[in-house]
Motif scaffolding. Structure first.
Motif, mmCIF file in Angstrom:
data_model
loop_
_atom_site.group_PDB
_atom_site.id
_atom_site.type_symbol
_atom_site.label_atom_id
_atom_site.label_comp_id
_atom_site.label_asym_id
_atom_site.label_seq_id
_atom_site.Cartn_x
_atom_site.Cartn_y
_atom_site.Cartn_z
ATOM 1 N N THR A 1 0.837 -1.131 -0.037
ATOM 2 C CA THR A 1 -0.108 -0.195 0.049
ATOM 3 C C THR A 1 0.723 1.302 -0.274
ATOM 4 O O THR A 1 1.739 1.183 0.809
ATOM 5 N N LEU A 2 0.513 2.133 -0.753
ATOM 6 C CA LEU A 2 1.281 3.541 -1.082
ATOM 7 C C LEU A 2 0.345 4.470 -0.521
ATOM 8 O O LEU A 2 -0.994 4.444 -1.504
ATOM 9 N N TYR A 3 0.442 5.449 0.267
ATOM 10 C CA TYR A 3 -0.347 6.565 0.646
ATOM 11 C C TYR A 3 -0.255 7.917 -0.126
ATOM 12 O O TYR A 3 -1.168 8.669 -0.278
ATOM 13 N N SER A 4 1.115 8.436 -0.231
ATOM 14 C CA SER A 4 1.269 9.745 -0.808
ATOM 15 C C SER A 4 2.575 9.837 -1.628
ATOM 16 O O SER A 4 3.226 8.839 -1.546
ATOM 17 N N ALA A 5 2.608 10.869 -2.534
ATOM 18 C CA ALA A 5 3.743 10.848 -3.414
ATOM 19 C C ALA A 5 4.935 10.905 -2.825
ATOM 20 O O ALA A 5 5.130 11.819 -1.659
ATOM 21 N N ASN B 1 -7.080 0.784 4.304
ATOM 22 C CA ASN B 1 -6.633 -0.289 4.820
ATOM 23 C C ASN B 1 -6.683 -1.189 3.617
ATOM 24 O O ASN B 1 -7.669 -1.526 2.800
ATOM 25 N N GLU B 2 -5.701 -2.037 3.465
ATOM 26 C CA GLU B 2 -5.517 -3.216 2.482
ATOM 27 C C GLU B 2 -6.813 -4.347 2.621
ATOM 28 O O GLU B 2 -7.035 -4.536 3.735
ATOM 29 N N GLN B 3 -7.134 -4.614 1.486
ATOM 30 C CA GLN B 3 -8.292 -5.609 1.299
ATOM 31 C C GLN B 3 -7.559 -6.855 0.861
ATOM 32 O O GLN B 3 -6.844 -6.908 -0.049
ATOM 33 N N TYR B 4 -7.742 -8.324 1.683
ATOM 34 C CA TYR B 4 -7.236 -9.212 1.619
ATOM 35 C C TYR B 4 -8.197 -10.282 0.978
ATOM 36 O O TYR B 4 -9.691 -10.212 1.289
ATOM 37 N N PHE B 5 -7.883 -10.751 -0.222
ATOM 38 C CA PHE B 5 -8.604 -11.595 -1.032
ATOM 39 C C PHE B 5 -8.810 -13.225 -0.706
ATOM 40 O O PHE B 5 -7.701 -13.826 -0.267
ATOM 41 N N GLY B 6 -9.889 -13.696 -0.994
ATOM 42 C CA GLY B 6 -9.934 -14.920 -0.926
ATOM 43 C C GLY B 6 -9.639 -15.655 -2.345
ATOM 44 O O GLY B 6 -9.137 -15.031 -3.478
ATOM 45 N N PRO B 7 -9.682 -17.033 -2.471
ATOM 46 C CA PRO B 7 -9.067 -17.992 -3.671
ATOM 47 C C PRO B 7 -10.008 -17.575 -4.652
ATOM 48 O O PRO B 7 -9.664 -18.050 -5.880
ATOM 49 N N GLY B 8 -11.274 -17.392 -4.390
ATOM 50 C CA GLY B 8 -12.434 -17.234 -5.352
ATOM 51 C C GLY B 8 -13.220 -18.633 -5.817
ATOM 52 O O GLY B 8 -12.820 -19.671 -5.365
ATOM 53 N N THR B 9 -14.477 -18.248 -6.112
ATOM 54 C CA THR B 9 -15.436 -19.361 -6.449
ATOM 55 C C THR B 9 -15.625 -19.270 -8.016
ATOM 56 O O THR B 9 -16.015 -18.130 -8.458
ATOM 57 N N ARG B 10 -15.421 -20.242 -8.942
ATOM 58 C CA ARG B 10 -15.480 -19.984 -10.227
ATOM 59 C C ARG B 10 -17.138 -20.385 -10.611
ATOM 60 O O ARG B 10 -17.403 -21.609 -10.413
ATOM 61 N N LEU B 11 -17.702 -19.594 -11.026
ATOM 62 C CA LEU B 11 -19.269 -19.822 -11.330
ATOM 63 C C LEU B 11 -19.390 -19.896 -12.951
ATOM 64 O O LEU B 11 -19.030 -19.054 -13.515
#
Lengths: 113, 114
Positions: free
Chosen positions: A49-53, B101-111
């Motif tokens: 994550t990067l927030y600012s220049a 805040n960073e979002q953490y992803f799951g492995p996915g469901t292929r539909l």
């Protein structure tokens, strides 16, 4: 409209050959810029994550930098296991509690042994 | 290391049928998301969820879609009447706080809708 453009679409490098991936963005107030790695058939894996220049982050052979309009992902002396699609994403300043992130199309990186 | 899990990994359904995709977010996370990725295309936002209500949704997330947190651990996406164009990878994500805040992803469901 918030937008993320990545270049090149695909990049093939020899093992050990350093290079950079570009992400240019247009966003109504940047809250954060993210880099993810995605392997085929898998979910995006968080990298930075990067927030600012002016900010820089490093992890092993990867280094991410940020300016007011672009971010670069520098890869130094890559190995075949670095082969993946690298996704850039931005989050804009919004007032909702859980804000979406907007992804670029990605750069498909292939490292030849 | 905590991770987001999703079930099933692959779901095949006929057009017009209802499907429910399930996710278990990271345990101390409070913000939940669904994204989808049509083959060869970008990852697209569908919906975000916080404090038992939808926080934000995209134009894709129409009346055919709904989300629910039925208990303290699961987060589900329901598609009421699937269409061929709903065929995609569906990713659940979670974050500890709101942006950035960073979002953490799951492995996915292929539909796959046939």
């Amino acid at each position: 409209e918030d937008q993320v453009t990545q270049s090149p679409e695909a990049l093939r490098l020899q093992e050990g050959e350093s290079s950079s991936l570009n992400c240019s963005y247009t966003v109504s107030g940047l809250r954060g810029l993210f880099w993810y790695r995605q392997d085929p058939g898998k979910g995006p894996e968080f990298l930075f994550t990067l927030y600012s220049a002016g900010e820089e982050k490093e992890k092993e052979r990867l280094k991410a930098t940020l300016t007011k309009k672009e971010s670069f992902l520098h890869i130094t002396a890559p190995k075949p296991e670095d082969s993946a699609t690298y996704l850039c994403a931005v989050q804009a300043r919004q007032y909702s509690s859980a804000s979406k992130i907007i992804f670029g199309s990605g750069t498909r990186l292939s490292i030849r042994p | 290391e905590p991770e987001v899990t999703q079930t099933p990994s692959h779901q095949v359904t006929q057009m017009g049928q209802e499907v429910i995709l399930r996710c278990v977010p990271i345990s101390n996370h409070l913000y939940f998301y669904w994204y989808r990725q049509i083959l060869g295309q970008k990852v697209e936002f569908l919906v975000s969820f916080y404090n038992n209500e939808i926080s934000e949704k995209s134009e894709i997330f129409d009346d055919q879609f709904s989300v629910e947190r039925p208990d303290g651990s699961n987060f589900t996406l329901k598609i009421r009447s699937t269409k061929l164009e709903d065929s995609a990878m569906y990713f659940c994500a979670s974050s500890e706080g709101p942006g950035p805040n960073e979002q953490y992803f799951g492995p996915g469901t292929r539909l796959t809708v046939t």
